[in-house]
Scaffold this motif. Structure first.
Motif, PDB file in Angstrom:
ATOM      1  N   ALA A  15      19.678  -7.463  -0.072  1.00 28.66           N
ATOM      2  CA  ALA A  15      19.058  -6.318  -0.752  1.00 28.66           C
ATOM      3  C   ALA A  15      17.639  -6.671  -1.191  1.00 28.66           C
ATOM      4  O   ALA A  15      16.705  -5.894  -0.972  1.00 28.66           O
ATOM      5  N   HIS A  16      17.476  -7.830  -1.783  1.00 25.63           N
ATOM      6  CA  HIS A  16      16.146  -8.256  -2.235  1.00 25.63           C
ATOM      7  C   HIS A  16      15.177  -8.324  -1.054  1.00 25.63           C
ATOM      8  O   HIS A  16      14.021  -7.896  -1.157  1.00 25.63           O
ATOM      9  N   HIS A  17      15.653  -8.858   0.054  1.00 19.28           N
ATOM     10  CA  HIS A  17      14.803  -8.963   1.247  1.00 19.28           C
ATOM     11  C   HIS A  17      14.340  -7.578   1.700  1.00 19.28           C
ATOM     12  O   HIS A  17      13.150  -7.367   1.955  1.00 19.28           O
ATOM     13  N   ILE A  18      15.260  -6.629   1.783  1.00 21.22           N
ATOM     14  CA  ILE A  18      14.916  -5.285   2.246  1.00 21.22           C
ATOM     15  C   ILE A  18      13.993  -4.578   1.257  1.00 21.22           C
ATOM     16  O   ILE A  18      13.011  -3.952   1.648  1.00 21.22           O
ATOM     17  N   VAL A  19      14.304  -4.696  -0.022  1.00 14.62           N
ATOM     18  CA  VAL A  19      13.512  -4.031  -1.071  1.00 14.62           C
ATOM     19  C   VAL A  19      12.069  -4.528  -1.074  1.00 14.62           C
ATOM     20  O   VAL A  19      11.146  -3.766  -1.372  1.00 14.62           O
TER      21      VAL A  19
END
Length: 86
Positions: A15-19
């Protein structure tokens, strides 16, 4: 099919990567990609409000162009994910 196993740290990292992706890289995702991502989080009951907001904001900002990348199944899976995500 499900693994019947959740790994919160993995979901958190993805999630952090995508955000944190720049918008031009989010443009490389198609409707099925977004549908699969949010469906996975909802199915695993892994909360990620930032991820859901990022996907929604990106699709909304691109308007009809983005929605054309979703087939009916992608739309249904995406809406289901948003309706059931905790």
């Amino acid at each position: 099919a499900t693994a019947k196993e959740s790994h919160p740290k993995l979901f958190e990292k993805i999630a952090h990567h995508i955000v944190t992706l720049p918008p031009n890289q989010l443009n490389s995702f198609n409707g099925q990609d977004f549908a699969n991502i949010v469906w996975s989080y909802a199915t695993a009951r892994e909360p990620s409000p930032e991820l859901f907001k990022t996907v929604a904001d990106h699709v909304a900002a691109r308007g009809n162009h983005a929605l054309k990348a979703f087939n009916p199944q992608n739309l249904a899976n995406t809406l289901w994910a948003y309706a059931t995500a905790k």
